[in-house]
Design an enzyme around this catalytic site. Structure first.
Site, PDB file in Angstrom:
ATOM      1  CG  LEU A 210      -1.981  -1.027   1.371  1.00 30.18           C
ATOM      2  CD1 LEU A 210      -2.623  -0.951   2.762  1.00 30.18           C
ATOM      3  CD2 LEU A 210      -3.041  -0.831   0.285  1.00 30.18           C
TER       4      LEU A 210
ATOM      5  CE  LYS B 267       4.894   0.905  -2.791  1.00 26.90           C
ATOM      6  NZ  LYS B 267       3.916   1.512  -1.871  1.00 26.90           N
ATOM      7  CB  SER B 268       9.956   4.919  -1.281  1.00 29.95           C
ATOM      8  OG  SER B 268       8.749   4.828  -1.965  1.00 29.95           O
TER       9      SER B 268
ATOM     10  CB  SER C  57       2.733  -4.463  -7.802  1.00 35.73           C
ATOM     11  OG  SER C  57       3.912  -3.746  -7.979  1.00 35.73           O
TER      12      SER C  57
HETATM   13  N1  LIG Z   1      -5.114   6.645  -6.786  1.00 36.67           N
HETATM   14  C1  LIG Z   1      -3.897   6.361  -6.327  1.00 36.67           C
HETATM   15  N2  LIG Z   1      -3.671   5.139  -5.744  1.00 36.67           N
HETATM   16  C2  LIG Z   1      -2.442   4.862  -5.287  1.00 36.67           C
HETATM   17  N3  LIG Z   1      -1.355   5.682  -5.351  1.00 36.67           N
HETATM   18  C3  LIG Z   1      -1.539   6.893  -5.932  1.00 36.67           C
HETATM   19  C4  LIG Z   1      -2.808   7.279  -6.418  1.00 36.67           C
HETATM   20  N4  LIG Z   1      -2.700   8.543  -6.915  1.00 36.67           N
HETATM   21  C5  LIG Z   1      -1.435   8.928  -6.768  1.00 36.67           C
HETATM   22  N5  LIG Z   1      -0.718   7.946  -6.169  1.00 36.67           N
HETATM   23  C6  LIG Z   1       0.746   8.012  -5.994  1.00 36.67           C
HETATM   24  O1  LIG Z   1       1.267   7.092  -6.955  1.00 36.67           O
HETATM   25  C7  LIG Z   1       2.170   6.184  -6.357  1.00 36.67           C
HETATM   26  C8  LIG Z   1       1.882   4.747  -6.803  1.00 36.67           C
HETATM   27  O2  LIG Z   1       2.327   4.549  -8.107  1.00 36.67           O
HETATM   28  P1  LIG Z   1       2.655   3.081  -8.596  1.00 36.67           P
HETATM   29  O3  LIG Z   1       3.212   3.232  -9.956  1.00 36.67           O
HETATM   30  O4  LIG Z   1       3.504   2.396  -7.588  1.00 36.67           O
HETATM   31  O5  LIG Z   1       1.213   2.388  -8.626  1.00 36.67           O
HETATM   32  S1  LIG Z   1       0.739   1.037  -9.339  1.00 36.67           S
HETATM   33  O6  LIG Z   1       1.741  -0.006  -9.059  1.00 36.67           O
HETATM   34  O7  LIG Z   1       0.608   1.305 -10.779  1.00 36.67           O
HETATM   35  O8  LIG Z   1      -0.568   0.709  -8.736  1.00 36.67           O
HETATM   36  C9  LIG Z   1       1.959   6.275  -4.866  1.00 36.67           C
HETATM   37  O9  LIG Z   1       3.254   6.153  -4.320  1.00 36.67           O
HETATM   38  P2  LIG Z   1       3.564   5.352  -2.972  1.00 36.67           P
HETATM   39  O10 LIG Z   1       2.902   6.151  -1.890  1.00 36.67           O
HETATM   40  O11 LIG Z   1       5.064   5.370  -2.884  1.00 36.67           O
HETATM   41  O12 LIG Z   1       3.015   3.949  -3.090  1.00 36.67           O
HETATM   42  C10 LIG Z   1       1.324   7.649  -4.657  1.00 36.67           C
HETATM   43  O13 LIG Z   1       2.316   8.599  -4.351  1.00 36.67           O
HETATM   44  N1  LIG Z   2       9.679  -0.421   9.487  1.00 32.92           N
HETATM   45  C1  LIG Z   2       9.480   0.572   8.626  1.00 32.92           C
HETATM   46  N2  LIG Z   2       9.906   0.464   7.356  1.00 32.92           N
HETATM   47  C2  LIG Z   2       9.700   1.457   6.463  1.00 32.92           C
HETATM   48  N3  LIG Z   2       9.064   2.624   6.754  1.00 32.92           N
HETATM   49  C3  LIG Z   2       8.619   2.786   8.016  1.00 32.92           C
HETATM   50  C4  LIG Z   2       8.794   1.779   8.997  1.00 32.92           C
HETATM   51  N4  LIG Z   2       8.245   2.196  10.143  1.00 32.92           N
HETATM   52  C5  LIG Z   2       7.745   3.425   9.915  1.00 32.92           C
HETATM   53  N5  LIG Z   2       7.966   3.787   8.627  1.00 32.92           N
HETATM   54  C6  LIG Z   2       7.552   5.069   8.026  1.00 32.92           C
HETATM   55  O1  LIG Z   2       6.496   4.804   7.104  1.00 32.92           O
HETATM   56  C7  LIG Z   2       6.561   5.727   6.020  1.00 32.92           C
HETATM   57  C8  LIG Z   2       6.641   4.941   4.737  1.00 32.92           C
HETATM   58  O2  LIG Z   2       6.610   5.832   3.630  1.00 32.92           O
HETATM   59  P1  LIG Z   2       7.130   5.433   2.201  1.00 32.92           P
HETATM   60  O3  LIG Z   2       8.434   4.719   2.280  1.00 32.92           O
HETATM   61  O4  LIG Z   2       7.048   6.657   1.354  1.00 32.92           O
HETATM   62  O5  LIG Z   2       6.018   4.367   1.733  1.00 32.92           O
HETATM   63  P2  LIG Z   2       5.667   3.867   0.285  1.00 32.92           P
HETATM   64  O6  LIG Z   2       6.891   4.033  -0.574  1.00 32.92           O
HETATM   65  O7  LIG Z   2       5.266   2.444   0.452  1.00 32.92           O
HETATM   66  O8  LIG Z   2       4.531   4.731  -0.177  1.00 32.92           O
HETATM   67  C9  LIG Z   2       7.779   6.603   6.243  1.00 32.92           C
HETATM   68  O9  LIG Z   2       7.369   7.803   6.875  1.00 32.92           O
HETATM   69  C10 LIG Z   2       8.622   5.775   7.217  1.00 32.92           C
HETATM   70  O10 LIG Z   2       9.448   6.561   8.043  1.00 32.92           O
END
Ligand SMILES: Nc1ncnc2c1ncn2[C@@H]1O[C@H](COP(=O)(O)OS(=O)(=O)O)[C@@H](OP(=O)(O)O)[C@H]1O
Ligand SMILES: Nc1ncnc2c1ncn2[C@@H]1O[C@H](COP(=O)(O)OP(=O)(O)O)[C@@H](O)[C@H]1O
Length: 198
Positions: free
Chosen positions: A33, A38-39, A106
């Site tokens: 989610l 992830k990042s 994904s």
């Molecule tokens: N509707 C919606 N749902 C989910 N995420 C959203 C949406 N709109 C924008 N974002 C931003 O896009 C990032 C996810 O892009 P991805 O390429 O990883 O998505 S996917 O694998 O194609 O589902 C996601 O990044 P992460 O938070 O790092 O997961 C968000 O920053």
């Molecule tokens: N064990 C952990 N591993 C990774 N992130 C964590 C963890 N615990 C807390 N966090 C926090 O959760 C958030 C994750 O954000 P991010 O890495 O941008 O998520 P995603 O890339 O899945 O959208 C960050 O603020 C990070 O500091």
């Protein structure tokens, strides 16, 4: 594909490049989610691998969506195309002998099977970065959950778009239960045997 003639008899193979780099390449595909971690984990793992002398490449959904995938949104069809292009990109790095760390939500089994099919099952290590929806919403790193709740973002994963948990990931990291250093170490320990030249 008419009139297309890919070159298969390359002089230099992936093995030649792995030999040069003294590493074995693999694709680490982090799923989960938005806000699951992830990042954050991908960056830590990349930093550590770099310090240990490995050549790596990070591919992140948000980043690729500003370039190669900048014409795609979040419908099911667009997510599939997003992942297809991203997996093809990852495969280019893989074939260059580079350890490629990908972070894309994904969200469905179909999407992940597409990615694994492009990359090749052998080289595709699926890492499930798992935190419950409520925890990701509590973190709301980018303010996207608040916007989605207000209806300002449609097709938001976990809210009005699906997320199917994987059945048998290579590794699962519960980021709501283990801290960042622990998750990073677990991932490093799991992949090191796959990337070291014996
Ligand atoms: N509707 C919606 N749902 C989910 N995420 C959203 C949406 N709109 C924008 N974002 C931003 O896009 C990032 C996810 O892009 P991805 O390429 O990883 O998505 S996917 O694998 O194609 O589902 C996601 O990044 P992460 O938070 O790092 O997961 C968000 O920053
Ligand atoms: N064990 C952990 N591993 C990774 N992130 C964590 C963890 N615990 C807390 N966090 C926090 O959760 C958030 C994750 O954000 P991010 O890495 O941008 O998520 P995603 O890339 O899945 O959208 C960050 O603020 C990070 O500091």
């Amino acid at each position: 594909m008419q009139n297309i003639h890919p070159i298969f008899d390359k002089v230099l193979s992936r093995q030649h490049k792995e030999q040069l780099l003294q590493q074995k390449s693999v694709v680490i595909w982090m799923i989960g989610l938005s806000g699951s971690g992830k990042s954050t984990i991908a960056k830590e793992v990349e930093k550590s691998l770099h310090q240990q002398g490995f050549l790596t490449q990070l591919l992140d959904g948000d980043n690729l969506r500003t370039g190669i995938n900048n014409n795609l949104g979040f419908s099911e069809a667009d997510r599939l195309e997003n992942i297809r292009r991203s997996a093809e990109t990852a495969k280019l790095f893989l074939n260059c002998g580079i350890i490629t760390i990908c972070s894309f939500i994904s969200p469905t089994k179909q999407i992940r099977e597409l990615a694994a099919g492009v990359i090749g099952q052998e080289d595709f290590l699926e890492v499930y970065v798992n935190a419950p929806f409520e925890e990701c919403e509590r973190r709301d790193v980018k303010g996207l959950y608040a916007k989605a709740r207000k209806g300002e973002i449609k097709n938001f994963t976990g809210l009005d778009a699906p997320f199917e948990a994987p059945e048998q990931p290579f590794l699962e990291l519960r980021t709501d239960q283990k801290d960042l250093p622990t998750c990073t170490q677990e991932l490093l320990q799991a992949i090191l045997p796959r990337i070291q030249i014996s």
